[in-house]
Design a protein around this motif. Structure first.
Motif, mmCIF file in Angstrom:
data_model
loop_
_atom_site.group_PDB
_atom_site.id
_atom_site.type_symbol
_atom_site.label_atom_id
_atom_site.label_comp_id
_atom_site.label_asym_id
_atom_site.label_seq_id
_atom_site.Cartn_x
_atom_site.Cartn_y
_atom_site.Cartn_z
ATOM 1 N N TRP A 165 0.823 -1.163 0.091
ATOM 2 C CA TRP A 165 0.198 -0.002 -0.166
ATOM 3 C C TRP A 165 0.808 1.298 0.036
ATOM 4 C CZ3 TRP A 165 -0.652 4.126 3.760
ATOM 5 C CH2 TRP A 165 0.226 3.771 4.927
ATOM 6 N N LEU A 166 2.191 1.231 0.704
ATOM 7 C CA LEU A 166 2.984 2.499 0.905
ATOM 8 C C LEU A 166 3.738 3.004 -0.244
ATOM 9 C CD1 LEU A 166 3.518 4.716 2.833
ATOM 10 C CD2 LEU A 166 5.148 3.333 3.805
ATOM 11 N N GLU A 167 4.431 2.044 -1.000
ATOM 12 C CA GLU A 167 5.472 2.374 -1.759
ATOM 13 C C GLU A 167 4.778 3.281 -3.282
ATOM 14 O OE1 GLU A 167 4.804 -0.560 -0.524
ATOM 15 O OE2 GLU A 167 6.784 -1.956 -0.766
ATOM 16 N N PRO A 168 3.724 3.020 -3.716
ATOM 17 C CA PRO A 168 3.155 3.556 -4.734
ATOM 18 C C PRO A 168 2.783 5.338 -4.561
ATOM 19 C CG PRO A 168 1.644 2.094 -4.387
ATOM 20 C CD PRO A 168 3.005 1.712 -3.474
ATOM 21 N N VAL A 169 2.234 5.124 -3.167
ATOM 22 C CA VAL A 169 2.043 6.457 -2.575
ATOM 23 C C VAL A 169 3.212 7.382 -2.494
ATOM 24 C CG1 VAL A 169 1.173 7.839 -0.508
ATOM 25 C CG2 VAL A 169 -0.027 5.778 -1.390
ATOM 26 N N VAL A 170 4.215 6.766 -1.905
ATOM 27 C CA VAL A 170 5.580 7.733 -1.745
ATOM 28 C C VAL A 170 6.085 8.162 -2.900
ATOM 29 C CG1 VAL A 170 7.741 7.882 -0.546
ATOM 30 C CG2 VAL A 170 5.738 6.554 0.448
ATOM 31 N N TYR A 171 6.165 7.082 -4.072
ATOM 32 C CA TYR A 171 6.852 7.198 -5.191
ATOM 33 C C TYR A 171 6.003 8.253 -6.057
ATOM 34 C CZ TYR A 171 8.612 5.841 -9.773
ATOM 35 O OH TYR A 171 9.312 6.235 -11.175
ATOM 36 N N ARG A 172 4.593 8.343 -6.061
ATOM 37 C CA ARG A 172 3.973 9.395 -6.668
ATOM 38 C C ARG A 172 4.382 10.687 -6.198
ATOM 39 N NH1 ARG A 172 2.783 9.761 -11.666
ATOM 40 N NH2 ARG A 172 0.774 10.728 -12.260
ATOM 41 N N LEU A 173 4.223 10.748 -4.907
ATOM 42 C CA LEU A 173 4.723 12.154 -4.065
ATOM 43 C C LEU A 173 6.050 12.747 -4.558
ATOM 44 C CD1 LEU A 173 3.147 11.731 -0.609
ATOM 45 C CD2 LEU A 173 2.331 13.114 -2.685
ATOM 46 N N VAL A 174 6.992 11.753 -4.920
ATOM 47 C CA VAL A 174 8.461 12.147 -5.121
ATOM 48 C C VAL A 174 8.213 12.752 -6.616
ATOM 49 C CG1 VAL A 174 10.593 11.107 -5.589
ATOM 50 C CG2 VAL A 174 9.588 10.703 -3.514
ATOM 51 N N GLN A 175 7.632 11.925 -7.445
ATOM 52 C CA GLN A 175 7.201 12.321 -8.875
ATOM 53 C C GLN A 175 6.503 13.637 -8.881
ATOM 54 O OE1 GLN A 175 5.031 8.480 -10.198
ATOM 55 N NE2 GLN A 175 6.845 8.464 -11.809
ATOM 56 N N LYS A 176 5.503 13.767 -8.180
ATOM 57 C CA LYS A 176 4.645 15.263 -8.155
ATOM 58 C C LYS A 176 4.594 15.859 -6.840
ATOM 59 C CE LYS A 176 1.745 14.190 -12.118
ATOM 60 N NZ LYS A 176 0.252 14.141 -12.612
#
Length: 395
Positions: A165-176
Motif C-alpha cells: 500500500w505504501l510504496e506507490p503513494v510515496v513514489y507518486r509524491l516524489v514524482q509530483k
C-alpha cells in the motif's frame, strides 16, 4: 484463527440476552460490531490482492520515509490498534519514519493508561493527547505539525492496510511534489469485519469522487474513452477530490497552503477544501491503485467564501437553502490571504475547467434561483460548453 486473512467472523446467534445486549449497545455506540472486533487478532495479516502486473513493479531504493498520522476519539481499542499494526506490518521499515496517534480528548477508560502501556511497547509509535476535543481537522493538524518526515499520510483510526500500500503513494509524491494523493479504498464489513479489497477492472472502479454545485460530495464517472485509454492498472488516476479518510502530501506544500482550515472544527467538507485549493494553486489530486480498507454547513460556506469567486459562490449559497446571515462562517481573511500568497488561480480558471477535465464525463442541470447548465461531453476541457448565471449581483 478468527478473521484470518481478512475473512469475516460470523456468529449465528448469541446464547444469552446479556451478550446480545452488549453487542447491540456496542454497535449503536461505534457504528460497527465492536464485540466481534475484540475477537479478531490485532496483528491480522491481510492477503495481497494486487493484480499480477503490480507484483512485478520495482520502486527506487532511495524513496524517502513518511510519517503516518492517526487521529482518534473514543475508538474501540481493538480497532485502533489493528489500524496501527496493519501499518507496521505492511510498510517497509525504511519507508516508515513514525506513526503518530493523536487522541482528540477521548474519555473512554480503555484508552487511558492501558493504551499508554501498549503504545510504549511498539516501535516507531508515539501518542499525543489533547486534553479537550479539538475536532478531527485540528487533531490531524497537530499530528502533522509534530511529524518529522518530509512527507505525511493521515488516515482514519478504523482502517487496515494491505501489502504494497505504501510504496506507490510515496513514489507518486516524489514524482509530483505538489500532488494530493489518496489510496484506492476497499471496505471492512462493520458487522463481521470481513475485508473486501477493491478489485475492479484496472484495480479501481471507474466511479470517483467530485462535488456538486452545493459542494456536496458525489460520485462521477470517467468517460469510456478514458477508461479504455489506460494502459494498465498501475497508473495513478486523476480524481476531483479525495475522500478524506486517507490522504498523503509533502508536509511543506501542505503547510504552505495553510494546512487544514482552523475554522472547521468538525468533519465535513474538509476534503473538498483541501482538494480545491491544491488544484487551484497548481497541484494535482490523484488516487493510486493499491487498497486500504475502511470500516457540516459552516465548513461548506467557509470553502465557498475562501476559494470560490462569483457567481459560483452565490450558486453554492443558493443551492444550500441557507441564509448567509444565519450561518456564522467566522473570519476567512487569513485563508484568502493564503490564496493570494500562493498565486492561486481563480475558480473559473482552474476550478470550472476541472469539471471538464479530460476523461471526466459530467452532466449537471438544475433550475433554482441561480441557473446552472454545465455539459462536459468531450475529453478536453476547451471543447466543453457551459454557462453559470445568477440572479444575484456579481461581486
Amino acid at each position: 484463527m478468527a478473521g484470518a486473512n481478512g475473512s469475516p467472523l460470523k456468529f449465528k446467534k448469541f446464547s444469552d440476552e446479556a451478550t446480545s445486549l452488549k453487542v447491540s449497545e456496542a454497535k449503536d455506540k461505534h457504528d460497527y460490531n465492536a464485540v466481534v472486533s475484540d475477537f479478531i487478532p490485532l496483528q491480522r495479516i491481510l492477503p495481497d490482492s494486487r493484480p499480477e502486473v503490480c507484483l512485478v513493479l520495482r520502486y527506487p531504493d532511495d524513496l524517502p520515509p513518511v510519517s503516518v498520522v492517526i487521529p482518534f476519539r473514543n475508538e474501540r481499542p481493538s480497532v485502533l490498534l489493528r489500524t496501527v499494526y496493519s501499518v507496521l506490518l505492511h510498510s517497509p521499515a525504511r519507508l516508515l519514519r513514525e506513526i503518530i496517534l493523536v487522541d482528540d480528548g477521548s474519555n473512554e477508560p480503555d484508552l487511558g493508561s492501558q493504551l499508554d502501556v501498549h503504545v510504549a511497547s511498539l516501535p516507531k509509535v508515539r501518542l499525543i493527547r489533547k486534553a479537550v476535543n479539538v475536532g478531527l481537522m485540528m487533531a490531524r493538524q497537530a499530528g502533522i505539525d509534530a511529524s518529522s518526515a518530509d512527507y505525511f499520510i493521515t488516515m482514519d483510526s478504523h482502517m487496515e492496510c494491505s501489502p504494497g500500500w505504501l510504496e506507490p503513494v510515496v513514489y507518486r509524491l516524489v514524482q509530483k511534489p505538489k500532488a494530493l494523493v489518496c489510496s484506492n479504498i476497499g471496505s471492512i464489513n462493520n458487522d463481521d469485519f470481513g475485508v473486501s479489497p477493491n478489485t475492479e477492472k484496472f484495480g479501481v472502479a471507474f466511479d470517483f469522487p467530485f462535488f456538486t454545485w452545493n459542494l456536496g460530495q458525489q460520485i462521477a464517472r470517467f468517460t469510456k474513452e478514458y477508461s479504455e485509454s489506460r494502459k494498465n492498472n498501475t497508473e495513478p488516476m486523476w480524481i476531483g477530490t479525495v475522500m478524506g479518510m486517507i490522504i498523503a502530501m509533502r508536509k511543506d506544500w501542505f503547510q504552505q497552503l495553510g494546512g487544514f482550515d482552523p475554522g472547521m472544527h468538525i468533519w465535513g467538507s474538509e476534503q473538498i477544501e483541501l482538494s480545491v485549493k491544491v488544484w487551484m494553486c497548481g497541484g494535482e489530486v490523484e488516487m493510486v491503485m493499491w487498497s486500504v480498507g475502511k470500516v457540516g454547513m459552516v465548513n461548506l460556506f467557509r470553502v465557498a467564501y475562501t476559494w470560490l469567486d462569483q457567481p459560483y459562490r452565490q450558486v453554492v449559497i443558493d443551492y444550500s437553502g441557507e441564509k448567509p446571515s444565519e450561518v456564522d462562517v467566522g473570519d476567512v481573511s487569513e485563508r484568502r490571504a493564503l490564496r493570494e500568497a500562493n498565486a492561486c488561480h481563480s475558480f473559473h480558471q482552474r476550478g470550472a475547467a476541472k469539471l471538464c477535465h479530460e476523461g471526466f464525463s459530467y452532466t449537471k442541470r438544475k433550475e433554482t434561483k441561480s441557473t446552472i447548465r454545465w455539459e462536459c461531453s468531450q475529453r478536453r476541457s476547451e471543447n466543453c460548453k457551459g454557462t453559470v448565471t445568477s440572479d444575484n449581483p456579481v461581486s
